[in-house]
Design an enzyme around this catalytic site. Structure first.
Site, PDB file in Angstrom:
ATOM      1  N   GLU A  75      -7.680   8.582   4.189  1.00 60.31           N
ATOM      2  CA  GLU A  75      -7.407   8.245   2.800  1.00 60.31           C
ATOM      3  C   GLU A  75      -8.652   7.890   2.004  1.00 60.31           C
ATOM      4  O   GLU A  75      -9.589   7.293   2.534  1.00 60.31           O
ATOM      5  CB  GLU A  75      -6.430   7.067   2.735  1.00 60.31           C
ATOM      6  CG  GLU A  75      -5.080   7.402   3.337  1.00 60.31           C
ATOM      7  CD  GLU A  75      -4.067   6.297   3.194  1.00 60.31           C
ATOM      8  OE1 GLU A  75      -2.870   6.627   3.199  1.00 60.31           O
ATOM      9  OE2 GLU A  75      -4.447   5.119   3.091  1.00 60.31           O
TER      10      GLU A  75
ATOM     11  N   CYS B 233       0.848  -1.189   0.000  1.00 58.56           N
ATOM     12  CA  CYS B 233       0.000   0.000   0.000  1.00 58.56           C
ATOM     13  C   CYS B 233       0.879   1.233   0.000  1.00 58.56           C
ATOM     14  O   CYS B 233       2.005   1.204   0.496  1.00 58.56           O
ATOM     15  CB  CYS B 233      -0.969   0.009   1.169  1.00 58.56           C
ATOM     16  SG  CYS B 233      -0.215  -0.186   2.775  1.00 58.56           S
TER      17      CYS B 233
END
Length: 175
Positions: free
Chosen positions: A113, A66
């Site tokens: 996010e 990620c």
């Protein structure tokens, strides 16, 4: 070396600016990110244990890869770049869905996010970048779910959130 910039976005994923990564996490600014899940032919997920030297969440288990997109980079390009940088893997990726989450850390930083979740298939062993990953393993989806319920503290905060979204996606879709 200049600090990496993240792409600030609104709730519709429209870019509204750039900010140094650390500052965005200090101020809990919504920014674009991605999470990659690599599965093998047995539908096991490759998990990564974050490197001991990471400034947050060291040695915790998380999804395969990620990170954050760079300005002008597509989600797939970003996922492909970081998957190779962190795990030494090259494979095609497919975006499944995206969602927004907010997760504070003990050190005062916050992940806020708009996360694009991607999937790829791979059956080999990774070639870990020691600055990024300490270890790796394959785990079945149901085993991850059970272990997370028993030992949530060994997983990153964001992976616990993302995995729940991914698990529900799997319930509703055939891979």
């Amino acid at each position: 070396m200049t600090e990496e910039q993240v792409i600030l976005v609104d709730e519709n994923d429209n870019q509204i600016g750039l900010m140094p990564k650390l500052e965005a996490h200090e101020k809990a600014m919504l920014h674009r990110a991605f999470s990659v899940f690599i599965l093998n032919d047995n539908k096991e997920i490759m998990l990564q244990q974050r490197a001991a030297g990471k400034y947050h969440s060291p040695l915790l288990w998380t999804n395969t890869c990620c990170s954050h997109q760079r300005e002008g980079e597509t989600n797939i390009e970003a996922g492909t770049r970081r998957l190779f940088d962190e795990m030494g893997i090259r494979t095609d990726l497919k975006e499944l869905f995206h969602f927004i989450y907010k997760a504070p850390f003990d050190n005062g930083l916050t992940e806020h996010e708009l996360d694009h979740v991607m999937i790829g298939w791979y059956n080999g062993s990774p070639s870990l970048n020691p600055e990024e990953a300490e270890d790796w393993k394959w785990m079945a989806v149901e085993d991850i779910k059970a272990d997370m319920a028993k030992r949530p503290q060994v997983y990153t905060v964001w992976f616990r959130i993302i995995f729940d979204e991914f698990y529900h996606y799997l319930e509703e879709h055939t891979l």
